[in-house]
Scaffold this active site. Structure first.
Site, short mmCIF file in Angstrom:
data_model
loop_
_atom_site.label_atom_id
_atom_site.label_comp_id
_atom_site.label_asym_id
_atom_site.label_seq_id
_atom_site.Cartn_x
_atom_site.Cartn_y
_atom_site.Cartn_z
N LYS A 47 0.83 -1.32 -0.06
CA LYS A 47 0.02 0.15 0.09
C LYS A 47 0.83 1.15 0.05
O LYS A 47 0.48 2.46 -0.60
CB LYS A 47 -1.01 -0.06 1.39
CG LYS A 47 -2.29 -0.93 0.86
CD LYS A 47 -3.07 -1.02 2.33
CE LYS A 47 -4.44 -1.16 1.96
NZ LYS A 47 -5.20 -1.11 3.39
N GLU A 59 -6.09 13.52 -2.22
CA GLU A 59 -5.84 14.06 -0.99
C GLU A 59 -5.67 13.12 0.12
O GLU A 59 -4.87 13.08 0.92
CB GLU A 59 -6.96 15.27 -0.61
CG GLU A 59 -6.67 16.59 -1.40
CD GLU A 59 -5.39 17.17 -1.19
OE1 GLU A 59 -4.89 17.26 0.06
OE2 GLU A 59 -4.77 17.55 -2.12
N GLY A 107 -5.90 0.22 18.53
CA GLY A 107 -5.08 -0.02 17.33
C GLY A 107 -4.39 1.16 16.72
O GLY A 107 -4.84 2.43 17.01
N ALA A 108 -3.35 1.12 16.25
CA ALA A 108 -2.59 2.32 15.54
C ALA A 108 -1.96 1.86 14.09
O ALA A 108 -0.98 2.33 13.83
CB ALA A 108 -1.74 2.91 16.44
N GLY A 110 -2.37 0.23 10.05
CA GLY A 110 -2.80 1.08 8.96
C GLY A 110 -4.33 1.24 8.89
O GLY A 110 -4.93 2.37 8.35
N GLY A 218 -16.98 -5.87 10.69
CA GLY A 218 -16.25 -5.00 9.43
C GLY A 218 -16.81 -5.56 8.15
O GLY A 218 -15.97 -4.83 6.98
P1 NAP Z 1 -1.52 -3.52 11.01
O1 NAP Z 1 -1.26 -2.33 10.05
O2 NAP Z 1 -0.83 -4.76 10.63
O3 NAP Z 1 -1.86 -3.17 12.24
C1 NAP Z 1 -2.14 -4.17 13.36
C2 NAP Z 1 -2.72 -3.32 14.64
O4 NAP Z 1 -3.15 -4.67 15.56
C3 NAP Z 1 -1.57 -2.72 15.41
O5 NAP Z 1 -2.18 -1.65 15.97
C4 NAP Z 1 -1.16 -3.80 16.42
O6 NAP Z 1 -0.30 -3.23 17.57
C5 NAP Z 1 -2.38 -4.55 16.98
N1 NAP Z 1 -1.94 -5.91 17.37
C6 NAP Z 1 -1.65 -7.02 16.62
N2 NAP Z 1 -1.60 -8.08 17.41
C7 NAP Z 1 -1.76 -7.54 18.61
C8 NAP Z 1 -1.72 -8.29 19.77
N3 NAP Z 1 -1.66 -9.51 19.99
N4 NAP Z 1 -2.21 -7.53 21.04
C9 NAP Z 1 -2.64 -6.10 20.83
N5 NAP Z 1 -2.31 -5.57 19.73
C10 NAP Z 1 -2.10 -6.29 18.56
O7 NAP Z 1 -2.95 -4.11 10.32
P2 NAP Z 1 -4.07 -3.32 9.80
O8 NAP Z 1 -4.09 -3.42 8.35
O9 NAP Z 1 -4.28 -2.11 10.60
O10 NAP Z 1 -5.30 -4.21 10.12
C11 NAP Z 1 -5.76 -4.39 11.42
C12 NAP Z 1 -6.95 -5.30 11.54
O11 NAP Z 1 -8.24 -4.69 10.70
C13 NAP Z 1 -6.90 -6.87 10.77
O12 NAP Z 1 -7.67 -7.71 11.47
C14 NAP Z 1 -7.71 -6.44 9.49
O13 NAP Z 1 -8.21 -7.93 8.75
C15 NAP Z 1 -8.69 -5.42 9.63
N6 NAP Z 1 -8.91 -4.87 8.51
C16 NAP Z 1 -10.61 -4.86 8.22
C17 NAP Z 1 -10.88 -4.00 7.14
C18 NAP Z 1 -12.37 -4.09 6.65
O14 NAP Z 1 -12.46 -3.63 5.45
N7 NAP Z 1 -13.06 -4.63 7.44
C19 NAP Z 1 -9.86 -3.03 6.51
C20 NAP Z 1 -8.57 -3.28 6.96
C21 NAP Z 1 -8.24 -4.09 7.88
P3 NAP Z 1 1.27 -2.87 17.49
O15 NAP Z 1 1.33 -1.46 17.03
O16 NAP Z 1 1.40 -2.76 19.02
O17 NAP Z 1 1.96 -3.98 16.71
#
Ligand code: NAP
Length: 254
Positions: A47, A59, A107-108, A110, A218
């Protein structure tokens, strides 16, 4: 969901998956140009890495430095990010508004970043970001403050009062049955959104159900980021219900 929507609108096109590796990225756009590809989605882990190869950015994509949708335009390949706008549209479709609301984001990564920025832009009254790695939450909070100086943002557990909307934007609960939220924070939430769509009912959503707290998964976020991409590519209104049906059949096959 895209191919069926293209067919419904009588557009002679298909949506196909391509597995690519990082070393192929520099050649991707030439290959797509030659094969008359009009647009595509790009997902993790490319991405951000696709950006140097694009000609312009929307933007939102510029602000996020992250692209999930690309369209061939007169100015060349243009990158967009529909994650945040898709999320906001999914809320509207479920009669949820974040305007004037106190929102807690867990969460923080993407997804949290796209969501937090969109929420600030549509006028949340306060945003709290909690993340396992606190430094990442602080970086995101600083970014939001820069974009929307009128939205108070904090990164520590809120004191004991109600939270209007709590959003899980971590992957906790996707591959195991753990929950990202303490019982206390769940009970204080008026509405819980888990952006995980598979499983449809995460442990967090089950906890919310047991306490009769309104909740949403989601799937609609996934649907509407696709709807927005479809509308960018085609300049036509997407057949949302048809896309939802198709998406559900592939995400939740019986
Ligand atoms: P990402 O950038 O890898 O971020 C993962 C996040 O989860 C970070 O904040 C990470 O914390 C936290 N995390 C992971 N394992 C953890 C644990 N064991 N305990 C506590 N915090 C934990 O991933 P992303 O793209 O943001 O995606 C996050 C979730 O959203 C995924 O499940 C994905 O499937 C879902 N999602 C859904 C959609 C939709 O359209 N519904 C779109 C995008 C994403 P740290 O910073 O401490 O590592």
């Amino acid at each position: 969901m895209h191919s069926i929507a293209l067919q419904e609108l009588g557009i002679n096109a298909v949506y196909l998956p391509f597995l690519i590796s990082e070393d192929q990225l520099p050649h991707l756009l030439d290959a797509f140009y030659l094969t008359r590809v009009q647009g595509f989605n790009i997902t993790l882990p490319f991405k951000e890495k696709i950006i140097p190869f694009l000609d312009t950015l929307s933007e939102e994509a510029k602000m996020l430095q992250s692209v999930n949708t690309v369209k061939k335009t007169e100015e060349g390949w243009k990158g967009y990010n529909t994650d945040g706008s898709g999320f906001i549209r999914s809320l509207a479709a479920n009669d949820i508004s974040v305007t004037g609301k106190k929102v807690l984001i867990i969460g923080a990564g993407g997804a949290a970043k796209s969501i937090a920025i969109s929420i600030a832009m549509v006028g949340a009254s306060e945003i709290i970001i909690l993340n396992r790695s606190r430094d990442k939450a602080d970086v995101l909070a600083a970014m939001i403050s820069q974009i929307s100086s009128s939205t108070p943002v904090s990164t520590s557990t809120p004191r004991a009062h109600k939270i209007d909307i709590t959003i899980n934007a971590t992957s906790v609960g996707m591959k195991d049955d753990s929950s990202p939220l303490s019982d206390d924070l769940i009970k204080r939430s008026e509405q819980i959104i888990d952006i995980i769509y598979n499983p449809a009912q995460t442990t967090l959503l089950k906890q919310a159900a047991a306490l009769s707290i309104p909740r949403m998964n989601g799937l609609d976020m996934l649907l509407y980021q696709g709807v927005e991409a479809f509308e960018i590519w085609t300049d036509r209104k997407a057949p949302v219900e048809l896309m939802r049906k198709s998406l559900m059949a592939s995400v939740y096959p019986c």
